[in-house]
Design an enzyme around this catalytic site. Structure first.
Site, PDB file in Angstrom:
ATOM      1  CG  ASP A  44      56.260  54.672  47.482  1.00 28.46           C
ATOM      2  OD1 ASP A  44      56.173  54.323  48.674  1.00 28.46           O
ATOM      3  OD2 ASP A  44      56.324  53.873  46.527  1.00 28.46           O
ATOM      4  NE  ARG A  55      46.887  49.816  44.941  1.00 33.03           N
ATOM      5  CZ  ARG A  55      46.604  50.080  43.676  1.00 33.03           C
ATOM      6  NH1 ARG A  55      45.348  50.124  43.260  1.00 33.03           N
ATOM      7  NH2 ARG A  55      47.551  50.315  42.809  1.00 33.03           N
ATOM      8  CG  ASP A 105      52.886  54.516  46.064  1.00 30.31           C
ATOM      9  OD1 ASP A 105      52.669  55.202  47.089  1.00 30.31           O
ATOM     10  OD2 ASP A 105      52.755  53.290  46.034  1.00 30.31           O
ATOM     11  CB  THR A 122      46.464  40.991  44.253  1.00 37.66           C
ATOM     12  OG1 THR A 122      46.621  41.659  45.524  1.00 37.66           O
ATOM     13  CG2 THR A 122      47.248  39.688  44.278  1.00 37.66           C
TER      14      THR A 122
HETATM   15  C1  PRP Z   1      47.186  53.742  48.234  1.00 37.38           C
HETATM   16  C2  PRP Z   1      46.220  54.866  48.497  1.00 37.38           C
HETATM   17  C3  PRP Z   1      44.940  54.142  48.819  1.00 37.38           C
HETATM   18  C4  PRP Z   1      45.014  52.948  47.894  1.00 37.38           C
HETATM   19  C5  PRP Z   1      44.147  53.195  46.702  1.00 37.38           C
HETATM   20  O1  PRP Z   1      47.657  53.240  49.428  1.00 37.38           O
HETATM   21  O2  PRP Z   1      46.638  55.735  49.516  1.00 37.38           O
HETATM   22  O3  PRP Z   1      44.838  53.729  50.164  1.00 37.38           O
HETATM   23  O4  PRP Z   1      46.392  52.814  47.491  1.00 37.38           O
HETATM   24  O5  PRP Z   1      44.079  52.081  45.899  1.00 37.38           O
HETATM   25  P1  PRP Z   1      42.743  51.251  45.694  1.00 37.38           P
HETATM   26  O6  PRP Z   1      41.651  52.214  45.446  1.00 37.38           O
HETATM   27  O7  PRP Z   1      43.054  50.400  44.484  1.00 37.38           O
HETATM   28  O8  PRP Z   1      42.522  50.404  46.915  1.00 37.38           O
HETATM   29  P2  PRP Z   1      48.717  52.055  49.536  1.00 37.38           P
HETATM   30  O9  PRP Z   1      48.007  50.745  49.663  1.00 37.38           O
HETATM   31  O10 PRP Z   1      49.731  52.159  48.440  1.00 37.38           O
HETATM   32  O11 PRP Z   1      49.383  52.293  50.954  1.00 37.38           O
HETATM   33  P3  PRP Z   1      50.188  53.539  51.557  1.00 37.38           P
HETATM   34  O12 PRP Z   1      49.184  54.612  51.820  1.00 37.38           O
HETATM   35  O13 PRP Z   1      50.757  52.960  52.798  1.00 37.38           O
HETATM   36  O14 PRP Z   1      51.248  53.965  50.574  1.00 37.38           O
HETATM   37  N1  URA Z   2      47.701  54.261  45.026  1.00 35.29           N
HETATM   38  C1  URA Z   2      48.474  55.318  44.682  1.00 35.29           C
HETATM   39  O1  URA Z   2      49.170  55.896  45.533  1.00 35.29           O
HETATM   40  N2  URA Z   2      48.434  55.743  43.406  1.00 35.29           N
HETATM   41  C2  URA Z   2      47.675  55.157  42.467  1.00 35.29           C
HETATM   42  O2  URA Z   2      47.688  55.611  41.300  1.00 35.29           O
HETATM   43  C3  URA Z   2      46.905  54.037  42.837  1.00 35.29           C
HETATM   44  C4  URA Z   2      46.924  53.623  44.132  1.00 35.29           C
END
Ligand code: PRP
Ligand code: URA
Length: 206
Positions: free
Chosen positions: A201, A103, A198, A107
């Site tokens: 993280d 993500r 997050d 945006t």
């Molecule tokens: C997070 C989470 C989902 C997404 C959810 O991943 O694990 O994949 O955000 O958000 P959405 O429903 O608005 O698309 P992120 O993109 O932060 O990546 P990561 O798993 O590498 O931390």
């Molecule tokens: N991704 C995350 O890890 N947490 C949120 O709350 C939204 C997107």
């Protein structure tokens, strides 16, 4: 839409500690495993079995084993990795696929950077990602698995938002979703509230 929210006192207990900002990554990973295991059991409650004749030490028995072909679990990278071990522990023959989505912090739109999938036709497919926020990542991943021939698909997450559920329902009518929590809403930055922050993280200490 078939939305299944996990209701169990132990799930509530684990979720509370996952949400707690003071929980460190090592404990966070353990809790994520435990909750994912409970979700895995729920999401696989109706998978296909077949009959098998065996003999107990006392008498012959017509019993049941898991049918083939084996299940497929697909992790949305990176946070979805935390939900794969319960599948591989409980279902040793499970095939594992990966879809890399990240993500954009400005945006909230997901960018695709990786895809490696086993054959999906005729198999029970479980797409796992702990957070269902805007639903953009989930909808994109579900598009991909359908394009690769999956017809029996479930989405499994730990925390979801009403907006994310609605987005998946719009893009994938009838999609079965298993979640441990349906939270209040998204905030202005598209994070789930109360949520847990997050997930990736907190899982990996980044
Ligand atoms: C997070 C989470 C989902 C997404 C959810 O991943 O694990 O994949 O955000 O958000 P959405 O429903 O608005 O698309 P992120 O993109 O932060 O990546 P990561 O798993 O590498 O931390
Ligand atoms: N991704 C995350 O890890 N947490 C949120 O709350 C939204 C997107």
């Amino acid at each position: 839409m078939p939305l299944h929210v996990l209701r169990h006192p132990l799930a509530a207990h684990i979720l509370t500690h996952l949400r707690d900002r003071t929980t460190r990554p090592a404990t966070f990973r353990t809790l994520a495993y435990q909750l994912s295991l409970m979700l895995t059991l729920e999401a696989t409650r109706d998978i296909t079995t077949e009959e098998k004749s065996i003999e107990t030490p006392l008498e012959p028995l017509q019993s049941h084993v898991l049918a083939s072909p084996p299940l497929v679990v697909i992790s949305i990278l990176r946070a979805g990795l935390s939900m794969v071990p319960p599948f591989t522990d409980l279902f040793p023959d499970v095939a594992v696929g990966y879809i890399g989505l990240e993500r954009n912090h400005e945006t909230a739109r997901a960018r695709s950077y990786y895809c490696k999938l086993p054959p999906l036709g005729g198999r029970h497919v479980f797409v796992v990602d702990p957070m269902l926020a805007t639903g953009g990542s989930a909808s994109q991943a579900l598009d991909v698995v359908k394009q690769h021939g999956a017809t029996d698909v479930r989405f499994v997450c730990i925390v979801s938002s009403p907006e994310g559920i609605a987005a998946v329902e719009n893009a994938h009518a009838g999609m079965r979703i298993h979640t441990a929590a349906l939270d209040q809403a998204l905030n202005a930055k598209k994070y789930i509230v109360p949520g847990l922050g997050d997930f990736g993280d907190r899982l990996y200490g980044t």
